[in-house]
Motif scaffolding. Sequence first.
Motif, PDB file in Angstrom:
ATOM      1  N   ILE A  37       3.635  12.233  10.275  1.00 37.61           N
ATOM      2  CA  ILE A  37       5.001  11.520   9.325  1.00 37.61           C
ATOM      3  C   ILE A  37       5.581  12.187   9.466  1.00 37.61           C
ATOM      4  N   LEU A  58      -3.480   7.029  12.530  1.00 38.11           N
ATOM      5  CA  LEU A  58      -2.708   5.299  11.848  1.00 38.11           C
ATOM      6  C   LEU A  58      -0.766   6.193  12.324  1.00 38.11           C
ATOM      7  N   PHE A 232      -2.389  12.994  -3.766  1.00 34.97           N
ATOM      8  CA  PHE A 232      -1.235  14.506  -3.556  1.00 34.97           C
ATOM      9  C   PHE A 232      -1.870  15.464  -5.199  1.00 34.97           C
ATOM     10  N   ASP A 264      -4.887  11.522   1.437  1.00 34.10           N
ATOM     11  CA  ASP A 264      -3.954  11.664   1.865  1.00 34.10           C
ATOM     12  C   ASP A 264      -3.265  12.330   2.703  1.00 34.10           C
ATOM     13  N   TRP A 400       9.764   1.594   3.451  1.00 33.36           N
ATOM     14  CA  TRP A 400       8.048   2.001   3.247  1.00 33.36           C
ATOM     15  C   TRP A 400       8.477   0.608   4.238  1.00 33.36           C
TER      16      TRP A 400
HETATM   17  C1  NOJ Z   1       1.739   9.618   2.545  1.00 34.22           C
HETATM   18  C2  NOJ Z   1       1.853   8.414   1.779  1.00 34.22           C
HETATM   19  O1  NOJ Z   1       1.462   9.611   0.391  1.00 34.22           O
HETATM   20  C3  NOJ Z   1       0.490   7.544   1.478  1.00 34.22           C
HETATM   21  O2  NOJ Z   1       0.676   6.444   0.979  1.00 34.22           O
HETATM   22  C4  NOJ Z   1       0.388   7.489   2.848  1.00 34.22           C
HETATM   23  O3  NOJ Z   1       0.451   5.838   3.532  1.00 34.22           O
HETATM   24  C5  NOJ Z   1       0.275   8.552   3.842  1.00 34.22           C
HETATM   25  N1  NOJ Z   1       1.752   9.407   3.984  1.00 34.22           N
HETATM   26  C6  NOJ Z   1       0.374   7.993   5.485  1.00 34.22           C
HETATM   27  O4  NOJ Z   1       2.087   7.505   5.716  1.00 34.22           O
END
Ligand code: NOJ
Length: 717
Positions: A37, A58, A232, A264, A400
């Motif tokens: 991400i 993912l 986190f 996470d 999101w």
């Molecule tokens: C970080 C985010 O805190 C979490 O909510 C998310 O599902 C993951 N990244 C995956 O994208």
Amino acid sequence: MDVKKHYAESRKRAEEMLAKMNLTEKIGQLSQFGTSIYTNDEQVFEDHFAEGKVGSYLTIKGAEKTNRIQELLLSITRLKIPALFAEDVIHGYRTTAPIPLAQAATWEPELTKKSCEIAAKECYAAGIKWTFSPMVDIARDPRWGRIAEGYGEDTYLCSDFARAAVAGYQGDYIGQKDHVLACMKHYVAYGACVGGRDYDSVDMSMQTLFDVYLPPFKAGIDAGAATVMASFNDVNGVPCSGNKYLLRDVLRKKLGFSGFVVSDANSVMELIPHGYAKDGKDAARLAFGGGVDMLMAGDLYNDNIPALINEGKIDPKLVDDSVLTILTLKYMLGLFEEPYVDPDGEGCFFAPEHLEAARECAKNCIVLLENNGVLPLSKGKKVALVGPLASDNIAVLGTWTCLYDKDKTVTIEKGLKELYEGSVTVSKGCGYGDEEDEGDWKKEIKSAVAKAKKSDIVIACVGENRDMSGEARSRSSIEIPGHQKELIEELLETGKPVVLLVGAGRPLILSEYKDRAAAIVYMWHLGTETGHAVADVLTGAHNPSGHLPVSFPRSTGQIPVYYNYLATGKPAYNKRRFEAKYQDVEIGALYPFGYGKSYTEFAYSNLRLSSDKMDKKGQIEVSVDVENVGEYGGADVVQLYIRDLIGSRVRPVKELKGYKKLYLEKGEKKTVTIKLKAKDLAFTNDEMKKVVEEGEFLVFVAHDSSDSELSATFFVE
Ligand code: NOJ
């Protein structure tokens, strides 16, 4: 479907598979890969396939891609264990529903269930069988950008939405077609980060943790949530992604969670900057040993767990346990029978029934905060639609968004022009205050004001761009951003009635407008069907029924302000100097939790209890007559709060313990009865025991959390 049998058979097959696996293959099942991400690089890690080092992905989207990767993986790996594709399907895959915070404003978990069913159906069609949703973090601080992703500040309400979301995603049983695994996140107390700064530390009493932050997780676990994501943050000095006490003792033993925990993104490596692990290997030991079954994302487990086992630092039995849980779910999902998806299934994207449900949900999210009678709009007027949100087809989707299609978004302009019988002019006025070059905003405001002057009524569509809330989007000021406040001032200056239509992923400060705007409509970020939902409400086709799931502060400095704060020794009644209050801002929220107006009015009377005594294991019924005394049919949310007057620990001044949403025609009157159970009065005492204490309680039936007009007393014996 015999759910127990389904589980037992899947478990047996998982055990048989486990017996054939070598250690590398086992750890591979605990390892997730995919697009980062943070970098957006899509990596398939084909070189890992031969050894069986990939268990899950993912952020790989679409039937074509998921099928292609799955085929490749199955053709190379020895044991042909399919990959489980996961994704952040937070409020829709393609059809975008309102952000979760907005959904909580419906006080109708059924709408969320439906919206999660649709999200599940669309992502299932794309080969994604696991969503990283729902986020059930309690959020008491609107500076925290991720307040948008959860269900607000209240434990009771959030628990109801947690249950509904899990049921919507997972269906009646795991493996039901068009349904996916849910993942409750972020475990735990992530929303309580200091100063509302995302990822920051959490320091709280264990009682608050157990009474406020854990119950929504418990609700989702009881609803069958298959997975949980470790957060986190640290809680009281121990990072959650390596927190053995919270992950093994509390989550699994106390709360009864039997699925698997995923970290996470990068949260395990982050044990190093936390100063909790000394290197990657140490982080893997702490995380896996601590109860994080699956790593998101990368090779940290693959690379380190074998050595940690050899050194006796990880019990191989724990690896087997985690693999078994993950494999059992893969069997339950039917991945071994059907690892691929039919690409034709993607024909369900944006299906008319999905859009219809998104509209239904969206219109119920909208909260009417003020109205001097200007709404609903009367026909035949000249409406000036002004502001950055007026024609924006992306911002209104919110944070999101998954695979959105901006051309499918019904903008406010489009929705209003379709529905409103009158003229509509449109101007942007200015940007959100987040663009590098905002252009000539003074000129733009001037031209917007010129149009406003020619209108009968101004609708100022202001608020936040989609990326101003969400992950890593904390703000130190939650004022309406950029030059929008200047725009509003100029519009008010015209003397025309100004309706503030505010779209945002969090509460914004509205104190300056409360008495000057003709109406204030809070629409959050409503997704694909925004324009239709807004037009439904503005024209009166739908009477607004949303109620706030979070308190709206009067100023940023007043944060945190939440309704269920603990009673102090110097309560703020505004009578004396020595009270728990600020000198420079009024007491309490500007708009309290539970608040929301309607075009009609509801009157409550005749509050009665089935008994004024409650057994410690019993319940009573609380009844009230509700009458629609206004001019329109509409839905009301009757709210039940309690106050435990004397406790062995200081108790909150109010706590929501029930609610009922009901529709009443103009003039109609109905009796609403809400059950109040003794177990809902329980709290964690000084010995960390959940107790229902004897004594006197107040029960309020109220329009919102600040309304104490109708109350009764009962005693727990
Ligand atoms: C970080 C985010 O805190 C979490 O909510 C998310 O599902 C993951 N990244 C995956 O994208």
